[in-house]
Design a protein around this motif. Sequence first.
Motif, mmCIF file in Angstrom:
data_model
loop_
_atom_site.group_PDB
_atom_site.id
_atom_site.type_symbol
_atom_site.label_atom_id
_atom_site.label_comp_id
_atom_site.label_asym_id
_atom_site.label_seq_id
_atom_site.Cartn_x
_atom_site.Cartn_y
_atom_site.Cartn_z
ATOM 1 N N ARG A 54 0.829 -1.215 0.000
ATOM 2 C CA ARG A 54 0.000 0.000 0.000
ATOM 3 C C ARG A 54 0.860 1.260 0.000
ATOM 4 N NH1 ARG A 54 -3.740 -2.517 -2.242
ATOM 5 N NH2 ARG A 54 -5.267 -3.608 -0.967
ATOM 6 N N LYS A 55 1.980 1.246 0.694
ATOM 7 C CA LYS A 55 2.884 2.398 0.713
ATOM 8 C C LYS A 55 3.477 2.640 -0.670
ATOM 9 C CE LYS A 55 6.861 4.316 3.082
ATOM 10 N NZ LYS A 55 7.911 4.137 4.069
ATOM 11 N N ILE A 56 3.898 1.572 -1.336
ATOM 12 C CA ILE A 56 4.450 1.688 -2.693
ATOM 13 C C ILE A 56 3.394 2.263 -3.631
ATOM 14 C CG2 ILE A 56 5.242 0.364 -4.705
ATOM 15 C CD1 ILE A 56 6.576 -1.567 -2.642
ATOM 16 N N GLU A 57 2.165 1.743 -3.536
ATOM 17 C CA GLU A 57 1.083 2.240 -4.395
ATOM 18 C C GLU A 57 0.858 3.741 -4.196
ATOM 19 O OE1 GLU A 57 -1.720 -1.755 -4.714
ATOM 20 O OE2 GLU A 57 -2.039 -0.343 -3.071
ATOM 21 N N GLN A 58 0.877 4.171 -2.955
ATOM 22 C CA GLN A 58 0.678 5.598 -2.678
ATOM 23 C C GLN A 58 1.831 6.429 -3.215
ATOM 24 O OE1 GLN A 58 0.044 5.789 1.570
ATOM 25 N NE2 GLN A 58 -2.162 5.521 1.350
ATOM 26 N N GLU A 59 3.061 5.981 -2.959
ATOM 27 C CA GLU A 59 4.236 6.731 -3.401
ATOM 28 C C GLU A 59 4.292 6.857 -4.914
ATOM 29 O OE1 GLU A 59 7.439 4.532 -1.630
ATOM 30 O OE2 GLU A 59 7.177 5.495 0.329
ATOM 31 N N LYS A 60 3.920 5.789 -5.617
ATOM 32 C CA LYS A 60 3.993 5.776 -7.076
ATOM 33 C C LYS A 60 2.663 6.134 -7.735
ATOM 34 C CE LYS A 60 7.726 2.396 -7.235
ATOM 35 N NZ LYS A 60 8.728 2.888 -8.141
ATOM 36 N N ARG A 61 1.674 6.436 -6.912
ATOM 37 C CA ARG A 61 0.332 6.781 -7.403
ATOM 38 C C ARG A 61 -0.230 5.722 -8.342
ATOM 39 N NH1 ARG A 61 -0.184 13.146 -7.225
ATOM 40 N NH2 ARG A 61 1.298 13.476 -5.564
ATOM 41 N N LEU A 62 -0.140 4.483 -7.879
ATOM 42 C CA LEU A 62 -0.608 3.334 -8.651
ATOM 43 C C LEU A 62 -2.036 2.977 -8.268
ATOM 44 C CD1 LEU A 62 2.542 1.082 -8.207
ATOM 45 C CD2 LEU A 62 1.875 2.307 -10.273
ATOM 46 N N ALA A 81 -7.117 -6.464 12.090
ATOM 47 C CA ALA A 81 -5.718 -6.147 11.780
ATOM 48 C C ALA A 81 -5.477 -6.219 10.278
ATOM 49 C CB ALA A 81 -4.778 -7.102 12.526
ATOM 50 N N CYS A 82 -6.090 -7.185 9.615
ATOM 51 C CA CYS A 82 -5.961 -7.312 8.161
ATOM 52 C C CYS A 82 -6.543 -6.085 7.462
ATOM 53 C CB CYS A 82 -6.670 -8.577 7.676
ATOM 54 S SG CYS A 82 -5.878 -10.113 8.185
ATOM 55 N N THR A 83 -7.693 -5.655 7.900
ATOM 56 C CA THR A 83 -8.336 -4.477 7.311
ATOM 57 C C THR A 83 -7.489 -3.226 7.542
ATOM 58 O OG1 THR A 83 -10.508 -5.472 7.622
ATOM 59 C CG2 THR A 83 -10.439 -3.086 7.303
ATOM 60 N N ARG A 84 -6.973 -3.052 8.759
ATOM 61 C CA ARG A 84 -6.121 -1.891 9.063
ATOM 62 C C ARG A 84 -4.853 -1.884 8.223
ATOM 63 N NH1 ARG A 84 -7.526 -3.113 14.348
ATOM 64 N NH2 ARG A 84 -5.524 -4.145 14.676
ATOM 65 N N ALA A 85 -4.313 -3.059 7.933
ATOM 66 C CA ALA A 85 -3.090 -3.155 7.127
ATOM 67 C C ALA A 85 -3.353 -2.798 5.672
ATOM 68 C CB ALA A 85 -2.499 -4.560 7.224
ATOM 69 N N GLY A 86 -4.621 -2.889 5.238
ATOM 70 C CA GLY A 86 -4.962 -2.545 3.862
ATOM 71 C C GLY A 86 -5.466 -3.697 3.023
ATOM 72 N N MET A 87 -5.716 -4.848 3.643
ATOM 73 C CA MET A 87 -6.275 -5.971 2.889
ATOM 74 C C MET A 87 -7.719 -5.658 2.522
ATOM 75 S SD MET A 87 -4.766 -9.283 4.851
ATOM 76 C CE MET A 87 -3.018 -9.373 5.245
ATOM 77 N N ASP A 88 -8.128 -6.132 1.355
ATOM 78 C CA ASP A 88 -9.482 -5.891 0.868
ATOM 79 C C ASP A 88 -10.459 -6.961 1.309
ATOM 80 O OD1 ASP A 88 -8.978 -3.505 -0.853
ATOM 81 O OD2 ASP A 88 -7.566 -4.905 -1.744
ATOM 82 N N ALA A 89 -9.947 -8.146 1.590
ATOM 83 C CA ALA A 89 -10.799 -9.251 2.017
ATOM 84 C C ALA A 89 -9.970 -10.194 2.873
ATOM 85 C CB ALA A 89 -11.365 -10.000 0.809
ATOM 86 N N VAL A 90 -10.648 -10.914 3.753
ATOM 87 C CA VAL A 90 -10.002 -11.903 4.609
ATOM 88 C C VAL A 90 -10.784 -13.199 4.479
ATOM 89 C CG1 VAL A 90 -9.275 -12.493 6.946
ATOM 90 C CG2 VAL A 90 -9.320 -10.098 6.224
ATOM 91 N N VAL A 91 -10.066 -14.290 4.220
ATOM 92 C CA VAL A 91 -10.676 -15.602 4.067
ATOM 93 C C VAL A 91 -10.116 -16.507 5.157
ATOM 94 C CG1 VAL A 91 -10.917 -17.602 2.540
ATOM 95 C CG2 VAL A 91 -10.932 -15.290 1.571
ATOM 96 N N THR A 92 -11.025 -17.171 5.873
ATOM 97 C CA THR A 92 -10.612 -18.087 6.933
ATOM 98 C C THR A 92 -10.338 -19.463 6.343
ATOM 99 O OG1 THR A 92 -11.997 -16.852 8.481
ATOM 100 C CG2 THR A 92 -11.279 -19.029 9.175
ATOM 101 N N LYS A 93 -9.207 -20.047 6.780
ATOM 102 C CA LYS A 93 -8.852 -21.393 6.336
ATOM 103 C C LYS A 93 -9.583 -22.422 7.194
ATOM 104 C CE LYS A 93 -4.310 -20.249 6.613
ATOM 105 N NZ LYS A 93 -2.876 -20.512 6.609
ATOM 106 N N PRO A 94 -9.852 -23.602 6.665
ATOM 107 C CA PRO A 94 -9.485 -24.062 5.335
ATOM 108 C C PRO A 94 -10.308 -23.354 4.258
ATOM 109 C CG PRO A 94 -10.810 -25.731 6.421
ATOM 110 C CD PRO A 94 -10.576 -24.636 7.422
ATOM 111 N N VAL A 95 -9.649 -23.078 3.159
ATOM 112 C CA VAL A 95 -10.260 -22.321 2.075
ATOM 113 C C VAL A 95 -11.126 -23.240 1.223
ATOM 114 C CG1 VAL A 95 -9.802 -20.906 0.042
ATOM 115 C CG2 VAL A 95 -8.296 -20.756 2.033
ATOM 116 N N GLN A 96 -12.344 -22.801 1.010
ATOM 117 C CA GLN A 96 -13.250 -23.519 0.122
ATOM 118 C C GLN A 96 -13.087 -22.947 -1.284
ATOM 119 O OE1 GLN A 96 -15.084 -26.123 1.304
ATOM 120 N NE2 GLN A 96 -14.019 -25.714 3.230
#
Length: 116
Positions: A54-62, A81-96
């Motif tokens: 997310r920092k790279i995207e902001q710096e490079k305006r991507l 914590a995932c949302t605060r870090a910038g993740m768009d979605a969180v999937v709980t394992k085991p993944v279907q």
Amino acid sequence: MLKSLGHEATCAENGAMALDLFRQALDEGWQYDVVLTDLWMPVMDGLQATESIRKIEQEKRLPRVGIVGFTASALLEDKQACTRAGMDAVVTKPVQINTLNQALFTFAGSGGSASS
């Protein structure tokens, strides 16, 4: 699973390697459609990798790449914590496969490249 859903994937053993692959793609003039990351990876975890992307995207305006985090934890604190870090979605394992397919379709369309 990714291949069976029509996606091409680049795999990294840890968050630091995933970040290096993300940077390398940008240096080559392209960007991943979606990044799949585990919350708890060695060397650099998925939270740190996401924050760095997310920092790279902001710096490079991507444009913002979709980032989907995977975790074995169903704890609300981990998902927050995932949302605060910038993740768009969180999937709980085991993944279907249907859950994975929906997340990929949301961020990468019907086919594309994913980094994990």
